[in-house]
Design a protein around this motif. Structure first.
Motif, short mmCIF file in Angstrom:
data_model
loop_
_atom_site.label_atom_id
_atom_site.label_comp_id
_atom_site.label_asym_id
_atom_site.label_seq_id
_atom_site.Cartn_x
_atom_site.Cartn_y
_atom_site.Cartn_z
N UNK A 143 -4.20 2.15 0.39
CA UNK A 143 -5.04 1.40 1.31
C UNK A 143 -5.85 0.42 0.48
N UNK A 144 -5.90 -0.81 0.94
CA UNK A 144 -6.72 -1.81 0.27
C UNK A 144 -7.65 -2.44 1.30
N UNK A 145 -8.88 -2.65 0.89
CA UNK A 145 -9.89 -3.22 1.80
C UNK A 145 -10.58 -4.39 1.12
N UNK A 146 -11.11 -5.28 1.95
CA UNK A 146 -11.84 -6.43 1.44
C UNK A 146 -11.69 -7.59 2.41
N UNK A 147 -11.93 -8.78 1.93
CA UNK A 147 -11.76 -9.96 2.78
C UNK A 147 -10.27 -10.15 3.05
N UNK A 148 -9.97 -10.92 4.09
CA UNK A 148 -8.56 -11.14 4.44
C UNK A 148 -7.80 -11.72 3.26
N UNK A 149 -8.38 -12.71 2.61
CA UNK A 149 -7.73 -13.35 1.48
C UNK A 149 -7.49 -12.36 0.35
N UNK A 150 -8.50 -11.55 0.01
CA UNK A 150 -8.37 -10.58 -1.08
C UNK A 150 -7.33 -9.52 -0.76
N UNK A 151 -7.33 -9.04 0.48
CA UNK A 151 -6.37 -8.00 0.87
C UNK A 151 -4.95 -8.54 0.83
N UNK A 152 -4.73 -9.72 1.38
CA UNK A 152 -3.38 -10.28 1.41
C UNK A 152 -2.88 -10.66 0.01
N UNK A 153 -3.78 -11.14 -0.83
CA UNK A 153 -3.38 -11.45 -2.21
C UNK A 153 -3.03 -10.17 -2.97
N UNK A 154 -3.77 -9.10 -2.71
CA UNK A 154 -3.47 -7.82 -3.35
C UNK A 154 -2.12 -7.30 -2.90
N UNK A 155 -1.85 -7.36 -1.60
CA UNK A 155 -0.55 -6.92 -1.08
C UNK A 155 0.57 -7.78 -1.68
N UNK A 156 0.35 -9.08 -1.74
CA UNK A 156 1.36 -9.95 -2.33
C UNK A 156 1.58 -9.66 -3.81
N UNK A 157 0.49 -9.40 -4.53
CA UNK A 157 0.61 -9.09 -5.97
C UNK A 157 1.38 -7.79 -6.18
N UNK A 158 1.19 -6.82 -5.29
CA UNK A 158 1.92 -5.56 -5.41
C UNK A 158 3.38 -5.77 -5.04
N UNK A 159 3.61 -6.46 -3.93
CA UNK A 159 4.97 -6.66 -3.44
C UNK A 159 5.83 -7.46 -4.41
N UNK A 160 5.24 -8.43 -5.06
CA UNK A 160 6.00 -9.29 -5.97
C UNK A 160 5.78 -8.94 -7.44
N UNK A 161 5.28 -7.75 -7.70
CA UNK A 161 5.10 -7.32 -9.09
C UNK A 161 6.47 -7.06 -9.72
N UNK A 162 6.55 -7.13 -11.03
CA UNK A 162 7.86 -7.01 -11.71
C UNK A 162 8.34 -5.56 -11.81
N UNK A 163 8.55 -4.94 -10.67
CA UNK A 163 9.06 -3.57 -10.60
C UNK A 163 10.15 -3.51 -9.55
N UNK A 164 10.98 -2.49 -9.63
CA UNK A 164 12.00 -2.24 -8.60
C UNK A 164 11.28 -1.59 -7.43
N UNK A 165 10.68 -2.44 -6.60
CA UNK A 165 9.75 -1.99 -5.58
C UNK A 165 10.23 -2.45 -4.21
N UNK A 166 10.04 -1.58 -3.22
CA UNK A 166 10.44 -1.92 -1.86
C UNK A 166 9.36 -1.42 -0.90
N UNK A 167 8.82 -2.33 -0.09
CA UNK A 167 7.79 -1.96 0.88
C UNK A 167 8.48 -1.40 2.12
N UNK A 168 8.05 -0.20 2.53
CA UNK A 168 8.66 0.42 3.70
C UNK A 168 7.75 0.40 4.92
N UNK A 169 6.44 0.31 4.71
CA UNK A 169 5.51 0.26 5.85
C UNK A 169 4.30 -0.57 5.46
N UNK A 170 3.84 -1.37 6.42
CA UNK A 170 2.68 -2.22 6.18
C UNK A 170 1.93 -2.39 7.50
N UNK A 171 0.63 -2.19 7.45
CA UNK A 171 -0.19 -2.47 8.64
C UNK A 171 -1.48 -3.13 8.17
N UNK A 172 -1.94 -4.07 8.97
CA UNK A 172 -3.15 -4.82 8.66
C UNK A 172 -4.08 -4.72 9.86
#
Length: 158
Positions: free
Chosen positions: A101-130
Motif C-alpha cells: 500500500x502506498x499513500x500520499x499525493x496523487x502525483x507521488x502515489x502514481x509515480x511510486x506505482x510507476x517506479x515499481x512497475x517499470x523497475x528492472x525486475x521480472x515483475x508483473x502487476x496482478x492487482x491495482x486499486x486507487x
C-alpha cells in the motif's frame, strides 16, 4: 641386400610410429582447442547469467528489495507499507508475491506505482486499486509478483 632390407624395415617401423605420434599430437591439440573454446563459452554464459539474475530477487535478498521499494517511494514523496510477502509455489519457476500500500499525493502515489512497475525486475502487476483517502490524500493498493532465484541455484564455474 639383406642389410638394406633390415634397415628399410626398421626405418619403416620408426616412420609408422612417428606418424602415429603425429596423429595423436594433432588429436590432442584439437581436443585442447575445443576445451579452451568451451571454457571461454562457459565464462561468457556465466556473465550472461549474472546479468539475467539481476532481474530476479534472490530469496536471501527480499529485505533488500523491500528497502529498495521503500526508498523509491520516499524519493517520490510517498509512504509505502508492505502488507505481505509470500512465495508462489504453483508455477515452475520460483516467484515472490508482494502486496503493498502506498499513500500520499496523487502525483507521488502514481509515480511510486510507476517506479515499481517499470523497475528492472521480472515483475508483473496482478492487482491495482486507487482510492481517495480523506486523511492522507490518495492510496494505492498493489499486488505484484516478481521472479525469484534460490540461493542454492548459483552455478559453479571453474
Amino acid at each position: 641386400l639383406a642389410g638394406y632390407g633390415v634397415w628399410y624395415a626398421a626405418l619403416e617401423s620408426r616412420s609408422a610410429a612417428a606418424a602415429r605420434l603425429e596423429s595423436q599430437i594433432a588429436l590432442k591439440s584439437k581436443t585442447a582447442a575445443y576445451i579452451a573454446f568451451a571454457r571461454a563459452s562457459l565464462v561468457e554464459i556465466a556473465d550472461d547469467e549474472a546479468k539475467i539474475r539481476e532481474y530476479f530477487v534472490p530469496e536471501t535478498g527480499v529485505v533488500a528489495f523491500i528497502d529498495h521499494l521503500e526508498a523509491e517511494a520516499r524519493a517520490q514523496g510517498a509512504d509505502l507499507n508492505v502488507r505481505s510477502v509470500s512465495k508462489d509455489t504453483r508455477g515452475t519457476s520460483p516467484t515472490l508475491i508482494f502486496a503493498i500500500t502506498t499513500t500520499g499525493t496523487f502525483d507521488a502515489v502514481m509515480r511510486t506505482v510507476g517506479a515499481i512497475e517499470y523497475s528492472p525486475y521480472a515483475l508483473s502487476v496482478s492487482a491495482f486499486s486507487l482510492t481517495r483517502d480523506a486523511k492522507s490524500g490518495w492510496r494505492a493498493d498493489l499486488t505484484f509478483s516478481v521472479g525469484s532465484v534460490s540461493a542454492s541455484a548459483a552455478p559453479d564455474i571453474p
